[in-house]
Motif scaffolding. Structure first.
Motif, short mmCIF file in Angstrom:
data_model
loop_
_atom_site.label_atom_id
_atom_site.label_comp_id
_atom_site.label_asym_id
_atom_site.label_seq_id
_atom_site.Cartn_x
_atom_site.Cartn_y
_atom_site.Cartn_z
N PHE A 97 0.84 -1.19 0.00
CA PHE A 97 0.00 0.00 0.00
C PHE A 97 0.88 1.25 0.00
N ASP A 98 0.48 2.25 -0.80
CA ASP A 98 1.20 3.52 -0.83
C ASP A 98 0.82 4.37 0.38
N LEU A 99 -0.44 4.27 0.80
CA LEU A 99 -0.94 5.02 1.94
C LEU A 99 -1.94 4.18 2.69
N PHE A 100 -1.83 4.17 4.01
CA PHE A 100 -2.83 3.53 4.86
C PHE A 100 -2.98 4.43 6.07
N ARG A 101 -4.08 5.19 6.10
CA ARG A 101 -4.31 6.18 7.15
C ARG A 101 -5.54 5.79 7.96
N VAL A 102 -5.39 5.90 9.28
CA VAL A 102 -6.52 5.70 10.20
C VAL A 102 -6.89 7.06 10.77
N ARG A 103 -8.17 7.36 10.74
CA ARG A 103 -8.68 8.62 11.29
C ARG A 103 -9.70 8.27 12.37
N LEU A 104 -9.47 8.80 13.55
CA LEU A 104 -10.37 8.58 14.69
C LEU A 104 -10.93 9.94 15.09
N GLU A 105 -12.25 10.04 15.07
CA GLU A 105 -12.91 11.31 15.33
C GLU A 105 -13.97 11.10 16.40
N ILE A 106 -13.97 11.97 17.40
CA ILE A 106 -14.97 11.90 18.45
C ILE A 106 -15.95 13.05 18.23
N ILE A 107 -17.21 12.70 18.01
CA ILE A 107 -18.23 13.69 17.66
C ILE A 107 -19.21 13.82 18.82
N GLU A 108 -19.39 15.03 19.28
CA GLU A 108 -20.35 15.28 20.36
C GLU A 108 -21.76 15.16 19.80
N LYS A 109 -22.58 14.34 20.46
CA LYS A 109 -23.95 14.17 20.02
C LYS A 109 -24.87 15.01 20.90
N GLU A 110 -24.93 14.65 22.16
CA GLU A 110 -25.70 15.39 23.15
C GLU A 110 -24.80 15.59 24.35
N SER A 111 -25.33 16.16 25.41
CA SER A 111 -24.46 16.47 26.55
C SER A 111 -23.78 15.24 27.15
N GLU A 112 -24.45 14.09 27.12
CA GLU A 112 -23.87 12.89 27.73
C GLU A 112 -23.64 11.76 26.74
N SER A 113 -23.59 12.08 25.45
CA SER A 113 -23.32 11.02 24.48
C SER A 113 -22.50 11.56 23.31
N SER A 114 -21.81 10.65 22.67
CA SER A 114 -20.96 11.02 21.54
C SER A 114 -20.84 9.83 20.59
N ILE A 115 -20.12 10.06 19.51
CA ILE A 115 -19.91 9.03 18.50
C ILE A 115 -18.41 8.90 18.25
N ILE A 116 -17.94 7.67 18.21
CA ILE A 116 -16.56 7.40 17.78
C ILE A 116 -16.66 7.06 16.29
N ARG A 117 -16.11 7.92 15.44
CA ARG A 117 -16.08 7.64 14.01
C ARG A 117 -14.68 7.15 13.66
N SER A 118 -14.61 5.89 13.27
CA SER A 118 -13.34 5.27 12.90
C SER A 118 -13.32 5.13 11.38
N SER A 119 -12.26 5.64 10.75
CA SER A 119 -12.18 5.58 9.28
C SER A 119 -10.81 5.08 8.85
N ILE A 120 -10.81 4.43 7.71
CA ILE A 120 -9.58 4.00 7.07
C ILE A 120 -9.60 4.56 5.66
N GLU A 121 -8.47 5.14 5.27
CA GLU A 121 -8.31 5.65 3.91
C GLU A 121 -7.03 5.00 3.38
N TYR A 122 -7.10 4.51 2.15
CA TYR A 122 -5.89 3.89 1.61
C TYR A 122 -5.73 4.16 0.13
N GLU A 123 -4.48 4.03 -0.30
CA GLU A 123 -4.13 4.11 -1.72
C GLU A 123 -3.23 2.92 -2.01
#
Length: 158
Positions: A97-123
């Motif tokens: 693989f030329d590129l293998f990137r992991v992106r981890l993003e924490i998104i606020e949903k409400e005051s006591e909850s959130s989302i873990i967005r896990s992504s992989i991008e590759y070339e």
């Protein structure tokens, strides 16, 4: 050939609490403690969790492939709660693989909850399309689910 995979995991914890786990080196310590037989072990080669940190993931015994992967933290954005790593040796890099990137993003949903967005991008070269078909978001999904359960347990024991 470019590819992208993404998975959202809802968590009953604030984005700030989840980012405390994901933003620095605590995630690697949790993997070592809770998932060594599933994901492997994480060792910090250099750095303190900021951009430039290098970590080595050694896969559990019996895993297919080269047996390890070394990643560099390329982005740690505390304000937007985004962390990106790129494989610099072993793992998918060893497969061509030329590129293998992991992106981890924490998104606020409400005051006591959130989302873990896990992504992989590759070339990868089109000739390696068969190899690319084996790229899986499952390890990141398992990690996010384990963090979710860990935070629930932590919440109920305090």
């Amino acid at each position: 050939m470019h590819g992208h995979l993404s998975q959202d995991t809802p968590v009953d914890a604030t984005a700030a609490v989840v980012w405390d786990v994901y933003g620095g080196l605590q995630l690697g310590r949790l993997v070592n403690k809770l998932l060594p037989d599933v994901l492997g072990t994480v060792e910090v080669i250099e750095g303190d969790g900021e951009v430039g940190t290098v970590v080595k993931l050694t896969y559990p015994p019996g895993s297919p492939g080269i047996g390890y992967m070394i990643e560099r933290f390329t982005k740690v954005d505390d304000e937007n709660r985004v962390k990106e790593t790129e494989v610099i040796e072993g793992g998918y890099k060893a497969l061509g693989f030329d590129l293998f990137r992991v992106r981890l993003e924490i998104i606020e949903k409400e005051s006591e909850s959130s989302i873990i967005r896990s992504s992989i991008e590759y070339e990868v070269d089109d000739k390696l399309a068969e190899v690319a078909s084996h790229v899986s978001i499952k390890p990141l999904e398992i990690m996010a689910e384990t963090v979710r359960k860990h935070l629930i347990e932590k919440k109920t024991t305090h």
